[in-house]
Design a protein around this motif. Sequence first.
Motif, mmCIF file in Angstrom:
data_model
loop_
_atom_site.group_PDB
_atom_site.id
_atom_site.type_symbol
_atom_site.label_atom_id
_atom_site.label_comp_id
_atom_site.label_asym_id
_atom_site.label_seq_id
_atom_site.Cartn_x
_atom_site.Cartn_y
_atom_site.Cartn_z
ATOM 1 N N LEU A 1 0.820 -1.208 0.000
ATOM 2 C CA LEU A 1 0.000 0.000 0.000
ATOM 3 C C LEU A 1 0.855 1.261 0.000
ATOM 4 N N ASP A 2 1.937 1.261 0.755
ATOM 5 C CA ASP A 2 2.787 2.446 0.808
ATOM 6 C C ASP A 2 3.376 2.762 -0.570
ATOM 7 N N ALA A 3 3.807 1.742 -1.290
ATOM 8 C CA ALA A 3 4.349 1.951 -2.640
ATOM 9 C C ALA A 3 3.257 2.454 -3.583
ATOM 10 N N ALA A 4 2.050 1.904 -3.469
ATOM 11 C CA ALA A 4 0.938 2.354 -4.313
ATOM 12 C C ALA A 4 0.594 3.814 -4.021
ATOM 13 N N LEU A 5 0.652 4.193 -2.757
ATOM 14 C CA LEU A 5 0.360 5.582 -2.394
ATOM 15 C C LEU A 5 1.446 6.530 -2.897
ATOM 16 N N GLU A 6 2.685 6.062 -2.959
ATOM 17 C CA GLU A 6 3.758 6.882 -3.541
ATOM 18 C C GLU A 6 3.489 7.118 -5.025
ATOM 19 N N VAL A 7 3.047 6.084 -5.724
ATOM 20 C CA VAL A 7 2.700 6.221 -7.141
ATOM 21 C C VAL A 7 1.554 7.211 -7.294
ATOM 22 N N ALA A 8 0.518 7.048 -6.495
ATOM 23 C CA ALA A 8 -0.646 7.947 -6.569
ATOM 24 C C ALA A 8 -0.240 9.387 -6.299
ATOM 25 N N ALA A 9 0.643 9.590 -5.334
ATOM 26 C CA ALA A 9 1.085 10.943 -4.980
ATOM 27 C C ALA A 9 1.794 11.621 -6.141
ATOM 28 N N LYS A 10 2.500 10.860 -6.954
ATOM 29 C CA LYS A 10 3.166 11.419 -8.139
ATOM 30 C C LYS A 10 2.153 12.008 -9.119
ATOM 31 N N HIS A 11 0.913 11.561 -9.004
ATOM 32 C CA HIS A 11 -0.173 12.058 -9.856
ATOM 33 C C HIS A 11 -1.029 13.079 -9.106
ATOM 34 N N GLY A 12 -0.564 13.496 -7.941
ATOM 35 C CA GLY A 12 -1.304 14.480 -7.151
ATOM 36 C C GLY A 12 -2.487 13.895 -6.402
ATOM 37 N N CYS A 13 -2.500 12.586 -6.213
ATOM 38 C CA CYS A 13 -3.624 11.904 -5.571
ATOM 39 C C CYS A 13 -3.208 11.415 -4.188
ATOM 40 N N ARG A 14 -3.991 11.810 -3.189
ATOM 41 C CA ARG A 14 -3.688 11.460 -1.805
ATOM 42 C C ARG A 14 -4.948 10.911 -1.127
ATOM 43 N N PRO A 15 -4.772 10.141 -0.050
ATOM 44 C CA PRO A 15 -5.939 9.610 0.666
ATOM 45 C C PRO A 15 -6.911 10.719 1.066
ATOM 46 N N LEU A 16 -8.204 10.394 1.059
ATOM 47 C CA LEU A 16 -9.212 11.368 1.463
ATOM 48 C C LEU A 16 -9.000 11.778 2.918
ATOM 49 N N ARG A 17 -8.660 10.822 3.769
ATOM 50 C CA ARG A 17 -8.463 11.134 5.176
ATOM 51 C C ARG A 17 -7.193 10.504 5.734
ATOM 52 N N LEU B 1 -8.883 7.297 -2.269
ATOM 53 C CA LEU B 1 -8.271 8.519 -2.772
ATOM 54 C C LEU B 1 -9.007 8.951 -4.026
ATOM 55 N N ARG B 2 -8.792 10.217 -4.405
ATOM 56 C CA ARG B 2 -9.358 10.738 -5.657
ATOM 57 C C ARG B 2 -8.331 10.527 -6.754
ATOM 58 N N GLY B 3 -8.706 9.749 -7.748
ATOM 59 C CA GLY B 3 -7.847 9.523 -8.898
ATOM 60 C C GLY B 3 -8.142 10.549 -9.983
ATOM 61 N N PRO B 4 -7.733 10.266 -11.209
ATOM 62 C CA PRO B 4 -7.977 11.187 -12.305
ATOM 63 C C PRO B 4 -9.466 11.429 -12.502
ATOM 64 N N SER B 5 -9.809 12.638 -12.895
ATOM 65 C CA SER B 5 -11.200 13.046 -13.126
ATOM 66 C C SER B 5 -12.060 12.901 -11.878
ATOM 67 N N GLY B 6 -11.450 12.868 -10.695
ATOM 68 C CA GLY B 6 -12.197 12.784 -9.448
ATOM 69 C C GLY B 6 -12.700 11.398 -9.109
ATOM 70 N N ILE B 7 -12.270 10.371 -9.847
ATOM 71 C CA ILE B 7 -12.708 8.996 -9.598
ATOM 72 C C ILE B 7 -12.230 8.555 -8.219
ATOM 73 N N LEU B 8 -13.144 7.977 -7.443
ATOM 74 C CA LEU B 8 -12.753 7.384 -6.167
ATOM 75 C C LEU B 8 -12.067 6.049 -6.427
#
Length: 145
Positions: free
Chosen positions: A98-114, A128-135
């Motif tokens: 999960l930590d590695a996946a969150l690092e990838v997401a963060a590179k796209h400006g996506c972070r956990p909601l809480r 988290l909010r992915g591209p186009s606001g997708i949960l």
Amino acid sequence: MAIALENVGMAVRDLEEAISFFTDLGLTVIGRDTIRGEWADTAVGLDGNHAKIAMLQTPDGTGRLELFEYLHPDAIETEPTLPNEIGMHRVAFSVDDLDAALEVAAKHGCRPLRGVANYQDVYRLTYLRGPSGILVMLAQDLTKG
């Protein structure tokens, strides 16, 4: 009657941005196309339906995600879906780190909601909010390895 899940489809603002996000998480593009014509109008129920599409697959080969960017009719912007709204609102992925996946997401400006939750020491998970606001839900099974 036999039934099988084929894929989950999501309209996105920017197809390339969405492909980048999901491929960085580990999915693979298995096909791309631009669709239009009477068959597309009939299948989707929109006159003049014209879209760029990409089909992505999970590494294990069991899950597929179809992304589409409308060229016509114009895409309709909506407020991002909240987790408690009725209707389809998220796509969930199991990840081994999960930590590695969150690092990838963060590179796209996506972070956990809480934040990251621990469910009974069985799963670590987050939305988290992915591209186009997708949960997007990411979950790591703590009982494995």
